[in-house]
Write an enzyme that holds these catalytic residues in place. Structure first.
Site, PDB file in Angstrom:
ATOM      1  N   LYS A 168      49.342  -1.538  34.515  1.00 15.67           N
ATOM      2  CA  LYS A 168      50.129  -2.519  33.756  1.00 15.67           C
ATOM      3  C   LYS A 168      51.599  -2.341  34.128  1.00 15.67           C
ATOM      4  O   LYS A 168      52.232  -1.365  33.754  1.00 15.67           O
ATOM      5  CB  LYS A 168      49.969  -2.340  32.242  1.00 15.67           C
ATOM      6  CG  LYS A 168      50.473  -3.610  31.522  1.00 15.67           C
ATOM      7  CD  LYS A 168      51.017  -3.382  30.158  1.00 15.67           C
ATOM      8  CE  LYS A 168      52.434  -2.906  30.095  1.00 15.67           C
ATOM      9  NZ  LYS A 168      53.451  -3.854  30.571  1.00 15.67           N
ATOM     10  N   GLY A 221      57.864   5.954  31.189  1.00 17.52           N
ATOM     11  CA  GLY A 221      58.696   5.057  30.391  1.00 17.52           C
ATOM     12  C   GLY A 221      59.514   5.843  29.403  1.00 17.52           C
ATOM     13  O   GLY A 221      59.780   7.033  29.598  1.00 17.52           O
ATOM     14  N   THR A 223      60.820   7.754  25.901  1.00 23.49           N
ATOM     15  CA  THR A 223      60.216   8.819  25.092  1.00 23.49           C
ATOM     16  C   THR A 223      59.580   8.263  23.810  1.00 23.49           C
ATOM     17  O   THR A 223      58.507   8.713  23.399  1.00 23.49           O
ATOM     18  CB  THR A 223      61.276   9.883  24.777  1.00 23.49           C
ATOM     19  OG1 THR A 223      61.626  10.510  26.021  1.00 23.49           O
ATOM     20  CG2 THR A 223      60.769  10.956  23.829  1.00 23.49           C
ATOM     21  N   GLY A 226      56.323   6.759  24.780  1.00 19.74           N
ATOM     22  CA  GLY A 226      55.414   7.837  25.209  1.00 19.74           C
ATOM     23  C   GLY A 226      54.827   8.583  24.020  1.00 19.74           C
ATOM     24  O   GLY A 226      53.633   8.894  24.000  1.00 19.74           O
ATOM     25  N   GLU A 243      55.627  10.741  31.778  1.00 15.18           N
ATOM     26  CA  GLU A 243      56.899  10.950  32.486  1.00 15.18           C
ATOM     27  C   GLU A 243      57.940  10.165  31.706  1.00 15.18           C
ATOM     28  O   GLU A 243      57.936   8.942  31.740  1.00 15.18           O
ATOM     29  CB  GLU A 243      56.823  10.413  33.921  1.00 15.18           C
ATOM     30  CG  GLU A 243      55.769  11.055  34.803  1.00 15.18           C
ATOM     31  CD  GLU A 243      56.130  12.457  35.236  1.00 15.18           C
ATOM     32  OE1 GLU A 243      57.300  12.868  35.068  1.00 15.18           O
ATOM     33  OE2 GLU A 243      55.239  13.152  35.725  1.00 15.18           O
ATOM     34  N   CYS A 277      65.489   7.832  35.750  1.00 15.81           N
ATOM     35  CA  CYS A 277      65.167   8.814  34.703  1.00 15.81           C
ATOM     36  C   CYS A 277      65.893  10.126  34.957  1.00 15.81           C
ATOM     37  O   CYS A 277      66.219  10.838  34.026  1.00 15.81           O
ATOM     38  CB  CYS A 277      63.663   9.030  34.643  1.00 15.81           C
ATOM     39  SG  CYS A 277      62.945   9.425  36.229  1.00 15.81           S
ATOM     40  N   GLU A 378      69.725   8.809  25.837  1.00 17.65           N
ATOM     41  CA  GLU A 378      69.617   8.276  27.199  1.00 17.65           C
ATOM     42  C   GLU A 378      70.173   6.851  27.228  1.00 17.65           C
ATOM     43  O   GLU A 378      69.746   6.007  26.443  1.00 17.65           O
ATOM     44  CB  GLU A 378      68.149   8.262  27.634  1.00 17.65           C
ATOM     45  CG  GLU A 378      67.982   7.833  29.064  1.00 17.65           C
ATOM     46  CD  GLU A 378      66.527   7.774  29.492  1.00 17.65           C
ATOM     47  OE1 GLU A 378      65.704   7.259  28.723  1.00 17.65           O
ATOM     48  OE2 GLU A 378      66.225   8.230  30.606  1.00 17.65           O
TER      49      GLU A 378
HETATM   50  P1  NAD Z   1      59.343   1.484  28.033  1.00 11.93           P
HETATM   51  O1  NAD Z   1      58.841   2.707  27.381  1.00 11.93           O
HETATM   52  O2  NAD Z   1      59.934   0.427  27.178  1.00 11.93           O
HETATM   53  O3  NAD Z   1      58.161   0.762  28.828  1.00 11.93           O
HETATM   54  C1  NAD Z   1      57.408   1.412  29.829  1.00 11.93           C
HETATM   55  C2  NAD Z   1      56.076   0.712  29.973  1.00 11.93           C
HETATM   56  O4  NAD Z   1      55.348   0.864  28.752  1.00 11.93           O
HETATM   57  C3  NAD Z   1      56.183  -0.802  30.206  1.00 11.93           C
HETATM   58  O5  NAD Z   1      55.150  -1.202  31.078  1.00 11.93           O
HETATM   59  C4  NAD Z   1      55.961  -1.362  28.810  1.00 11.93           C
HETATM   60  O6  NAD Z   1      55.461  -2.691  28.817  1.00 11.93           O
HETATM   61  C5  NAD Z   1      54.924  -0.386  28.269  1.00 11.93           C
HETATM   62  N1  NAD Z   1      54.880  -0.330  26.808  1.00 11.93           N
HETATM   63  C6  NAD Z   1      55.897  -0.546  25.930  1.00 11.93           C
HETATM   64  N2  NAD Z   1      55.445  -0.436  24.651  1.00 11.93           N
HETATM   65  C7  NAD Z   1      54.128  -0.120  24.732  1.00 11.93           C
HETATM   66  C8  NAD Z   1      53.113   0.123  23.766  1.00 11.93           C
HETATM   67  N3  NAD Z   1      53.367   0.077  22.455  1.00 11.93           N
HETATM   68  N4  NAD Z   1      51.872   0.412  24.200  1.00 11.93           N
HETATM   69  C9  NAD Z   1      51.600   0.486  25.514  1.00 11.93           C
HETATM   70  N5  NAD Z   1      52.511   0.242  26.492  1.00 11.93           N
HETATM   71  C10 NAD Z   1      53.768  -0.051  26.098  1.00 11.93           C
HETATM   72  O7  NAD Z   1      60.338   1.973  29.164  1.00 11.93           O
HETATM   73  P2  NAD Z   1      61.171   1.063  30.170  1.00 11.93           P
HETATM   74  O8  NAD Z   1      62.327   0.526  29.412  1.00 11.93           O
HETATM   75  O9  NAD Z   1      60.282   0.131  30.926  1.00 11.93           O
HETATM   76  O10 NAD Z   1      61.631   2.163  31.224  1.00 11.93           O
HETATM   77  C11 NAD Z   1      62.756   2.935  31.043  1.00 11.93           C
HETATM   78  C12 NAD Z   1      62.375   4.320  30.560  1.00 11.93           C
HETATM   79  O11 NAD Z   1      61.485   4.938  31.479  1.00 11.93           O
HETATM   80  C13 NAD Z   1      63.544   5.256  30.464  1.00 11.93           C
HETATM   81  O12 NAD Z   1      63.502   5.983  29.261  1.00 11.93           O
HETATM   82  C14 NAD Z   1      63.366   6.195  31.625  1.00 11.93           C
HETATM   83  O13 NAD Z   1      63.959   7.452  31.489  1.00 11.93           O
HETATM   84  C15 NAD Z   1      61.895   6.276  31.735  1.00 11.93           C
HETATM   85  N6  NAD Z   1      61.490   6.686  33.084  1.00 11.93           N
HETATM   86  C16 NAD Z   1      61.001   7.944  33.272  1.00 11.93           C
HETATM   87  C17 NAD Z   1      60.634   8.368  34.535  1.00 11.93           C
HETATM   88  C18 NAD Z   1      60.084   9.747  34.769  1.00 11.93           C
HETATM   89  O14 NAD Z   1      59.440   9.937  35.773  1.00 11.93           O
HETATM   90  N7  NAD Z   1      60.289  10.693  33.880  1.00 11.93           N
HETATM   91  C19 NAD Z   1      60.766   7.503  35.629  1.00 11.93           C
HETATM   92  C20 NAD Z   1      61.274   6.240  35.407  1.00 11.93           C
HETATM   93  C21 NAD Z   1      61.621   5.832  34.119  1.00 11.93           C
END
Ligand code: NAD
Length: 483
Positions: A168, A221, A223, A226, A243, A277, A378
């Site tokens: 997804k 995504g 925290t 997650g 992650e 990230c 962040e």
């Molecule tokens: P996000 O958590 O909003 O979304 C990430 C993914 O999760 C998207 O596909 C989103 O549609 C999905 N999602 C959102 N809510 C959900 C739910 N309730 N159930 C299931 N899936 C859901 O994050 P973002 O804004 O897309 O990305 C930015 C974040 O990602 C930042 O915090 C960044 O630090 C982190 N990130 C971490 C790494 C790493 O490897 N540690 C790498 C890249 C980004």
């Protein structure tokens, strides 16, 4: 969407996917619905348990990964361009991400060629071995900041381990994942083993995590998301890799090569327009060189070229979306309210040619202590906070005073101090006299609230396998109750 080998139009909500460099709508995407998740899981389960795939020898499975890598490489320019349109990133960066995706498929193909089962040390008259088996259907939920590279880091090891994968992508950036699905489809991977379902996180992502036949989820995504997914996984007692976010400290010691460190710190936080990230977003400088260093860093930052990702020479491209740009701007306003001084940037560029894009100037903030909100939360944009430190104990206390523990950087000429500090920092990755260099063979993951588990390296494939122990009895009478 690509539903286990079938291309289908979604019947869910519609997302307008934009080019953030000018706000233009690139494509309307019809999202998946929960019934599509059910169908993708059904097809994935059937394909993963088909003896043709389940019992395929690892070196034969490796061929599929090589074919996908070949296909990514022969379409590299097109994929890089598409990625640049959808994320705003510079072409130099997206070309790197595409190359990294191809390299990831090749790496896990090579791991398959060399993976061994373990023969463990016997503790009796029997042989003990440990074998790795696929989990079945893996759900992969990806963020918007580095699609294709982060997709590949999940898809390649999960397929290599013998699973089916449902990806997804993030709502803002589904295009390159769908393009990758087209290439994977054409590569001849058996139908059902791979699906890409664009859609809302809470709808499509949530349905993937909750589905009883999904045996593992890998998520990258924020925290907060997650943690919510970890709760859902706990209900099913399902393994989940996370992650997550970061607020990574970069450290400049008094003996550092100043020019190298200035460039490295600027690259570490402002490349990818800070949407990384691992961005080194908190800078700690030894108080004895603080003023000189910060002055040089501000001059370097002011010299960075801000512009469209597809203009050659751009160093700081647009952010992924105007809504995200606005949230970054709010953090800088908050820093001002908290008493921070904005040393450079702190707003959108004045150039009228950039007015419609999601741009924000690279920004440096000083005058705050590490407990300020902008030092703890962040921001995920081109914003750096600078703080002085006095002595190693003060440094370690401040650097580790964060809920996150993803990455860190140290600039020094003294390898003994670097080693000692590297061991004391609470972070999954430490870069010494470099930053943001990545190797697919080196495990990557976070500690504290930056994540659970690792991706990449040999550990990356184990994350998608179940370990099974097998005992081979060698005694004539192995158990005591024989007649
Ligand atoms: P996000 O958590 O909003 O979304 C990430 C993914 O999760 C998207 O596909 C989103 O549609 C999905 N999602 C959102 N809510 C959900 C739910 N309730 N159930 C299931 N899936 C859901 O994050 P973002 O804004 O897309 O990305 C930015 C974040 O990602 C930042 O915090 C960044 O630090 C982190 N990130 C971490 C790494 C790493 O490897 N540690 C790498 C890249 C980004």
């Amino acid at each position: 969407m690509f539903l286990g080998g079938i291309w289908k139009r979604g019947s869910g909500t519609t997302t307008s996917v934009i080019d953030p460099s000018d706000g233009r709508v690139l494509q309307e995407i019809d999202n998946a619905v929960v019934a599509d998740v059910d169908e993708a899981v059904l097809r994935g389960s059937a394909a993963a348990s088909d003896p043709q795939w389940r019992d395929m020898l690892p070196h034969n499975r490796a061929r599929y990964l090589h074919r996908i890598a070949d296909s990514i490489e022969s379409n590299a320019a097109r994929l890089a361009l598409l990625q640049s349109f959808n994320t705003g990133k510079s072409l130099a960066e997206t070309a790197g991400l595409v190359a990294s995706a191809a390299g990831t498929f090749r790496y896990f193909a090579a791991v398959l060629e060399t993976a061994d089962a373990d023969l463990t040390t016997p503790r009796g008259n029997y042989l003990t071995m440990s074998v790795y088996e696929p989990i079945g259907v893996v759900g992969a939920i990806a963020p918007w900041n580095s699609p294709i590279a982060s997709d590949a880091q999940k898809i390649a090891p999960a397929l290599a381990a013998g699973n089916a994968v449902i990806l997804k992508p993030a709502e803002w950036t589904p295009l390159v994942s769908l393009a990758l699905a087209r290439l994977i489809d054409e590569s001849g991977l058996p139908a059902g083993l791979f699906s890409v379902l664009p859609g809302r996180g809470s709808v499509v992502g949530g349905a993937i995590v909750r589905h009883p036949a999904v045996g593992k989820v890998t998520f990258t995504g924020g925290t907060t998301t997650g943690r919510a997914l970890a709760h859902l996984a706990a209900e099913k007692l399902m393994p989940i890799s996370l992650e997550l976010g970061g607020k990574s400290p970069t450290i400049v010691l008094d003996d550092a090569d100043i020019e190298l460190a200035v460039n490295g710190v600027a690259y570490g936080v402002f490349s990818s327009t800070g949407q990384s990230c691992v961005a080194g977003s908190r800078l700690f400088v030894d108080a004895s060189i603080y003023d000189v260093f910060v002055e040089k860093l501000v001059a370097k930052t002011r010299s960075l070229t801000v512009g469209p990702g597809r203009t050659p020479g751009t160093q700081v491209a647009s952010m992924v979306h105007h809504r995200h740009r606005d949230s970054v701007a709010q953090f800088v306003d908050l820093a001002r309210e908290e008493g921070g001084q904005v040393l450079c940037g702190g707003g959108i560029p004045q150039d009228p040619a950039l007015a419609d894009g999601a741009y924000y100037l690279p920004t440096i903030i000083s005058g705050l202590s590490n407990d300020a909100k902008v030092c703890q939360e962040e921001i995920f944009g081109p914003v750096l906070v600078v703080l002085p430190f006095r002595g190693e104990e003060d440094l370690v206390a401040q650097a580790n005073d964060s809920v996150y523990g993803l990455a860190s950087g140290i600039w020094t000429r003294d390898y003994k101090r670097a080693w000692s500090l590297a061991r004391r920092l609470q972070a999954g990755t430490v870069w010494i006299n470099t930053y943001k260099q990545f190797s697919i063979s080196t495990p990557f993951g976070g500690v504290k609230q930056s994540g659970l588990g690792v991706e990449k390296g040999r550990a990356g494939i184990a994350a998608y396998s179940r370990q099974k122990s097998i005992y081979w009895g060698l005694d004539e009478q192995p158990n005591p109750w024989a007649d």
